[in-house]
Design a protein around this motif. Structure first.
Motif, short mmCIF file in Angstrom:
data_model
loop_
_atom_site.label_atom_id
_atom_site.label_comp_id
_atom_site.label_asym_id
_atom_site.label_seq_id
_atom_site.Cartn_x
_atom_site.Cartn_y
_atom_site.Cartn_z
N MET B 39 0.72 -1.28 -0.03
CA MET B 39 0.13 -0.01 0.13
C MET B 39 1.09 1.40 0.19
O MET B 39 0.56 2.38 -0.60
CB MET B 39 -0.96 0.10 1.24
CG MET B 39 -1.97 -1.18 1.26
SD MET B 39 -3.30 -0.89 0.06
CE MET B 39 -4.57 -2.11 0.80
N ALA B 40 1.93 1.12 0.75
CA ALA B 40 2.69 2.46 0.73
C ALA B 40 3.33 2.70 -0.38
O ALA B 40 3.48 3.73 -0.86
CB ALA B 40 3.85 2.23 1.91
N LEU B 42 2.32 1.81 -3.23
CA LEU B 42 1.25 2.32 -4.24
C LEU B 42 0.70 3.72 -3.91
O LEU B 42 0.03 4.24 -4.76
CB LEU B 42 0.16 1.11 -4.53
CG LEU B 42 0.83 -0.09 -4.94
CD1 LEU B 42 -0.54 -1.03 -5.01
CD2 LEU B 42 1.37 0.13 -6.54
N SER B 43 1.06 4.08 -3.02
CA SER B 43 0.44 5.42 -2.40
C SER B 43 1.08 6.85 -3.41
O SER B 43 0.50 7.85 -3.32
CB SER B 43 0.54 5.82 -1.10
OG SER B 43 1.89 5.92 -0.55
N PRO B 45 1.64 8.44 -6.92
CA PRO B 45 0.98 8.54 -8.20
C PRO B 45 2.17 7.85 -9.33
O PRO B 45 1.64 7.04 -9.94
CB PRO B 45 0.56 9.73 -8.63
CG PRO B 45 0.33 10.36 -7.18
CD PRO B 45 1.49 9.70 -6.16
N ILE B 48 2.26 3.96 -8.80
CA ILE B 48 1.18 3.11 -9.18
C ILE B 48 1.05 2.98 -10.68
O ILE B 48 0.55 2.26 -11.29
CB ILE B 48 -0.19 3.60 -8.37
CG1 ILE B 48 -1.26 2.50 -8.64
CG2 ILE B 48 -0.74 4.72 -8.75
CD1 ILE B 48 -2.39 2.79 -7.81
N LEU B 118 -7.53 -3.60 -9.37
CA LEU B 118 -7.46 -2.32 -8.52
C LEU B 118 -6.42 -1.48 -9.31
O LEU B 118 -6.61 -0.24 -9.53
CB LEU B 118 -7.26 -2.30 -7.05
CG LEU B 118 -8.37 -2.89 -6.29
CD1 LEU B 118 -7.96 -2.89 -4.75
CD2 LEU B 118 -9.86 -2.07 -6.52
N ILE B 119 -5.25 -2.02 -9.22
CA ILE B 119 -4.13 -1.02 -10.24
C ILE B 119 -4.52 -0.62 -11.58
O ILE B 119 -4.26 0.41 -11.99
CB ILE B 119 -3.01 -1.91 -9.72
CG1 ILE B 119 -2.37 -2.08 -8.19
CG2 ILE B 119 -1.78 -1.06 -10.54
CD1 ILE B 119 -1.30 -2.82 -7.99
N TRP B 122 -6.88 1.92 -12.02
CA TRP B 122 -6.40 3.36 -11.59
C TRP B 122 -6.29 4.33 -12.83
O TRP B 122 -5.71 3.97 -13.73
CB TRP B 122 -5.23 3.10 -10.80
CG TRP B 122 -4.77 4.41 -10.32
CD1 TRP B 122 -4.99 5.09 -8.99
CD2 TRP B 122 -3.75 5.28 -10.93
NE1 TRP B 122 -4.40 6.34 -9.09
CE2 TRP B 122 -3.64 6.37 -9.89
CE3 TRP B 122 -2.85 5.23 -11.98
CZ2 TRP B 122 -2.81 7.30 -10.28
CZ3 TRP B 122 -2.01 6.27 -12.23
CH2 TRP B 122 -1.85 7.29 -11.59
N THR B 123 -6.69 5.41 -12.51
CA THR B 123 -6.36 6.64 -13.38
C THR B 123 -5.80 7.81 -12.72
O THR B 123 -6.31 8.07 -11.78
CB THR B 123 -7.89 6.88 -14.16
OG1 THR B 123 -8.72 7.23 -13.35
CG2 THR B 123 -8.07 5.97 -15.03
N PRO B 124 -4.93 8.57 -13.26
CA PRO B 124 -4.29 9.57 -12.57
C PRO B 124 -5.23 10.77 -12.45
O PRO B 124 -6.28 10.73 -13.19
CB PRO B 124 -3.22 9.90 -13.49
CG PRO B 124 -3.22 9.28 -14.83
CD PRO B 124 -4.34 8.20 -14.73
N ALA B 125 -4.90 11.66 -11.43
CA ALA B 125 -5.96 12.53 -11.08
C ALA B 125 -5.71 13.70 -12.30
O ALA B 125 -4.66 13.68 -12.94
CB ALA B 125 -5.69 13.16 -9.96
#
Lengths: 126, 126
Positions: B39-40, B42-43, B45, B48, B118-119, B122-125
């Motif tokens: 998790m750390a 992948l936190s 951007p 991930i 989940l990964i 994911w899409t970037p902000a």
DNA sequence: CAAGTAGTACGAGAGAATTCGTACCAGTGG
DNA sequence: CCACTGGTACGAATTCTCTCGTACTACTTG
């Protein structure tokens, strides 16, 4: 454990009828929850343990911060629970003087399917 | 740019035939991978995004750090790829002067089912 | 050998997290 | 009113993370 199994075995009952449910404290909307922020919040063993305990043992509606039996100063707990709320993992409501927590199960299942199962299966390092 | 440099730029080297695969760099064993550490890792951007790009665009081969087109100094990339490797997300092998990366798909599927999905989603902000 | 490529290690600065003490505040129950 | 409970807010110290420059190594190519 699958999300469906979580539904069957660990569903949080609705609030008792007639009870006044306070508005949640400020939190991101379902579509504003960012996976990076969720990951960051869960990267702390205390915090992922809190979410897991809420998932597995929330027989009642929701729980105060002290219910978890964490041996940390109150100001530290405030910090960790705010981190979880701002990441979108838990919802907090103010009941009189105490603040109660529940996992945002529906929102998280909709947004990140499988995530809750990962959290429920987590075990602390020895 | 020389012709040779152009060749290297656009050539994707074939997977080394058979026994020429170097040993992976030091990494946690499958059962040593900790969800908190994952998790750390992948936190961030950038990280991930790297794992997602590897999942979606490099099923067959593995890729060098520069293949990702990240506009960061080399020392920053070393830091991020080492973080991913030490968390157990990617495997790195040394092919001559370059270091190639793969997602540890089998290990992660076995240990954290649902995580790779989940990964990948994911899409970037914005 | 010399040049270029793909990295590493080290270290420093900036910024963010964590921890926690202290002071404080809102309800609840004598 | 007073004490108690269950929190908050602030600030400081510490630690961790991220970023990046610099110098360096290893390998390949000409």
């Amino acid at each position: 454990m699958s999300d469906a199994a979580l539904d069957r075995e660990f569903r949080i009952p609705p609030p008792p009828p007639g009870a006044e449910v306070p508005e949640p404290l400020p939190e991101p909307g379902r579509d504003e929850i960012r996976l990076e922020a969720v990951m960051a919040a869960l990267s702390d063993p205390l915090r992922i343990g809190v979410v897991r305990k809420l998932l597995l043992e929330s027989v009642d509606f929701d729980h105060t911060c002290t219910w978890f039996g964490l041996e940390r100063p109150k100001s530290s707990l405030t910090h960790h629970f705010r981190t979880l709320r701002e990441a979108g993992l838990v919802r907090q409501r103010q009941y009189g003087p105490s603040r109660r927590n529940q996992v945002r199960i529906a929102d998280l299942k909709a947004r990140f399917p499988g995530l809750l199962a990962l959290i429920a299966d987590w075990t602390p390092a020895e």
